[in-house]
Design an enzyme around this catalytic site. Structure first.
Site, PDB file in Angstrom:
ATOM      1  N   CYS A  78      37.044   7.786  27.564  1.00 44.53           N
ATOM      2  CA  CYS A  78      36.158   9.541  27.735  1.00 44.53           C
ATOM      3  C   CYS A  78      37.452  10.916  26.543  1.00 44.53           C
ATOM      4  CB  CYS A  78      36.061  10.119  28.816  1.00 44.53           C
ATOM      5  SG  CYS A  78      34.736   8.960  29.330  1.00 44.53           S
ATOM      6  N   HIS A 132      36.346  15.839  27.362  1.00 44.65           N
ATOM      7  CA  HIS A 132      36.351  15.266  28.933  1.00 44.65           C
ATOM      8  C   HIS A 132      36.400  16.362  30.099  1.00 44.65           C
ATOM      9  CE1 HIS A 132      36.790  12.683  32.051  1.00 44.65           C
ATOM     10  NE2 HIS A 132      38.078  12.573  32.204  1.00 44.65           N
TER      11      HIS A 132
END
Length: 488
Positions: A78, A132
């Protein structure tokens, strides 16, 4: 009289033509941008030929734009992949490969997408999971809706989670849930609600809006009605066979899945649990598909579609049992290939719809593409504008797309594809010594089960792919390391 009528018609047509040109010029000049940024979504969509996924709204969007068959992320995890998209810089340029290092903790001066657009008079909106780390780069969003944590709505699951917390066990709640609730009870339903409300408020402004939808990331929690779209027994169990001759660290068997309650810590998952998880992944996809539909409907109702570029993309691919593995965290094709759909504003005279492109494109290309689209002066980028491909999907394009995946600080996997072959080198991160190489064929499948390195039949392919990889990852250049050690 006849001459007068002709003159009037000519004037009308001429003035109408000018009006149309002005409208096209205006929409072409600085359109809005709406990005659906999806978490952990592979190309498991009806428009990509999935035989199982039910995704009518995303399929409709694909019919209104260009679907990219060969789009790739820069790292299958991510945080680095999202930073790469939002800065136009590859992970190896940023030197960040883990989920623990925020962009602004290391790079104070890198110009990000929201930063540039905000400086150019755009309302910049972050909803849900975009970076993220939710607060990363927060000052460059004019409106920022913080991403929410995972929620469980079945009493028994909430009780399990509470008990685990009290016992101090580092285990998350159950890996899936199907509660009989409305969409907004779970966070992605609330994200679409915030997006709709925000569009209504900023409809008269230029905007760059990211709608970060967290599913189908674990846990696979979605309203029961989306689970009910599928019959669990119809899902096939993927082959658990691992690629023969693969590097010992090429795959991580279960990734983060092991951190969830009810998941065994050793051995393969049994078929019943495998089907439950595959079912949950699909239910989550249909859930986010519905949210995309709601936001797109609002865009139409507010008459914003004509001047808004819409992008649907994922941060990376995903495994749901293939190779006996789960999640992402690797350089294999199914983890680095991503869905990407781009639909131009309807007011643009050369808008292409319902087309597919086999051009090799990358998530790192999104920022320079939007700079080009909106006529901005952008920062230096590792990507390049794919606007020519959006306008002409058959345009001849790049020879290679590349990605990385680090195994700790000492080993770096760097990989390259030409769209049919994938070549990977696992290197010492400092010396660039090649520890092992892999070559896989992907002409007809996302999966490949034999490492063809050293097979004389493929020597020419190996040489060509190695050359393409070393253009991006020269052996005399060590990998930049900016990761901050994880706090324990």
């Amino acid at each position: 009289m006849k001459n007068i009528i002709i003159i009037v018609l000519v004037i009308f047509c001429f003035s109408n033509g000018i009006a149309q040109q002005l409208e096209t010029s205006t929409t072409k000049e600085q359109p809005n941008v709406l990005v659906f940024y999806i978490d952990d979504l592979r190309a498991e969509l009806g428009c990509y030929g999935s035989e199982t996924a039910i995704t009518p709204n995303i399929d409709k969007l694909a019919g209104e734009g260009v679907l990219f068959n060969k789009a790739y992320t820069q790292q299958a995890i991510c945080a680095p992949s999202r930073m790469s998209t939002l800065t136009g810089l590859r992970p190896e340029t940023l030197g960040i490969y883990s989920i623990f290092t925020p962009l602004r903790k290391v790079h104070k001066d890198v110009v990000s997408m929201p930063q540039l657009f905000k400086a150019n008079g755009y309302q910049t909106v972050s909803i849900g999971k975009v970076y993220h780390q939710s607060n990363d780069d927060k000052e460059n969003w004019t409106l920022h809706f913080k991403k929410e944590g995972n929620t469980y709505n079945k009493p028994e699951n909430a009780a399990i989670l509470e008990r685990l917390k009290k016992e101090g066990k580092p285990i998350k709640g159950p890996a899936f849930e199907a509660a009989d609730v409305d969409d907004e009870t779970y966070k992605d339903g609330r994200a679409s609600k915030y997006a709709i409300e925000t569009l209504q408020k900023i409809k008269d402004d230029k905007f760059l809006m990211f709608v970060g939808l967290s599913k189908p990331h674990l846990p696979f929690n979605a309203p029961k009605k989306y689970w009910d779209l599928y019959d669990k027994n119809n899902f096939k169990i993927p082959s658990r066979e691992k690629p023969k001759g693969a590097y010992r660290l090429a795959l991580t068997n279960w990734g983060e899945l092991k951190g969830y309650y009810g998941i065994p810590q050793e051995g393969d998952l049994d078929d019943d649990l495998t089907r439950d998880l595959i079912h949950g992944y699909h239910a989550s996809i249909s859930y986010i598909d519905a949210q995309v539909g709601k936001v797109m409907k609002t865009l139409e109702e507010l008459d914003l579609r004509k001047n808004t570029m819409v992008i649907f993309m994922s941060d990376h691919g995903y495994k749901i049992g293939e190779y006996g593995a789960w999640c992402k965290h690797s350089n294999v094709e199914i983890d680095v290939r991503v869905p990407l759909i781009i639909s131009r504003e309807t007011g643009y005279k050369e808008r292409v719809t319902g087309k597919a492109s086999d051009a090799l494109v990358e998530n790192v290309d999104i920022f320079p593409t939007l700079v080009d689209l909106c006529g901005l002066e952008g920062p230096k980028s590792d990507g390049k504008s794919i606007l020519p491909v959006i306008n002409n999907p058959n345009e001849k394009w790049d020879e290679v797309a590349t990605s990385v995946y680090a195994r700790g600080k000492n080993i770096m996997g760097c990989t390259a594809t030409d769209g049919e072959w994938r070549y990977t080198e696992w290197r010492d991160s400092v010396t660039n010594e090649i520890l092992q190489a892999e070559l896989y064929e992907h002409k007809n499948s996302l999966l490949s089960f034999v490492n063809l390195i050293g097979n004389s039949k493929y020597n020419e392919v190996e040489r060509r792919m190695k050359k393409l990889l070393e253009q991006q990852f020269p052996r005399d250049k060590p990998f930049l390391q900016n990761d901050i050690p994880r706090k324990r």
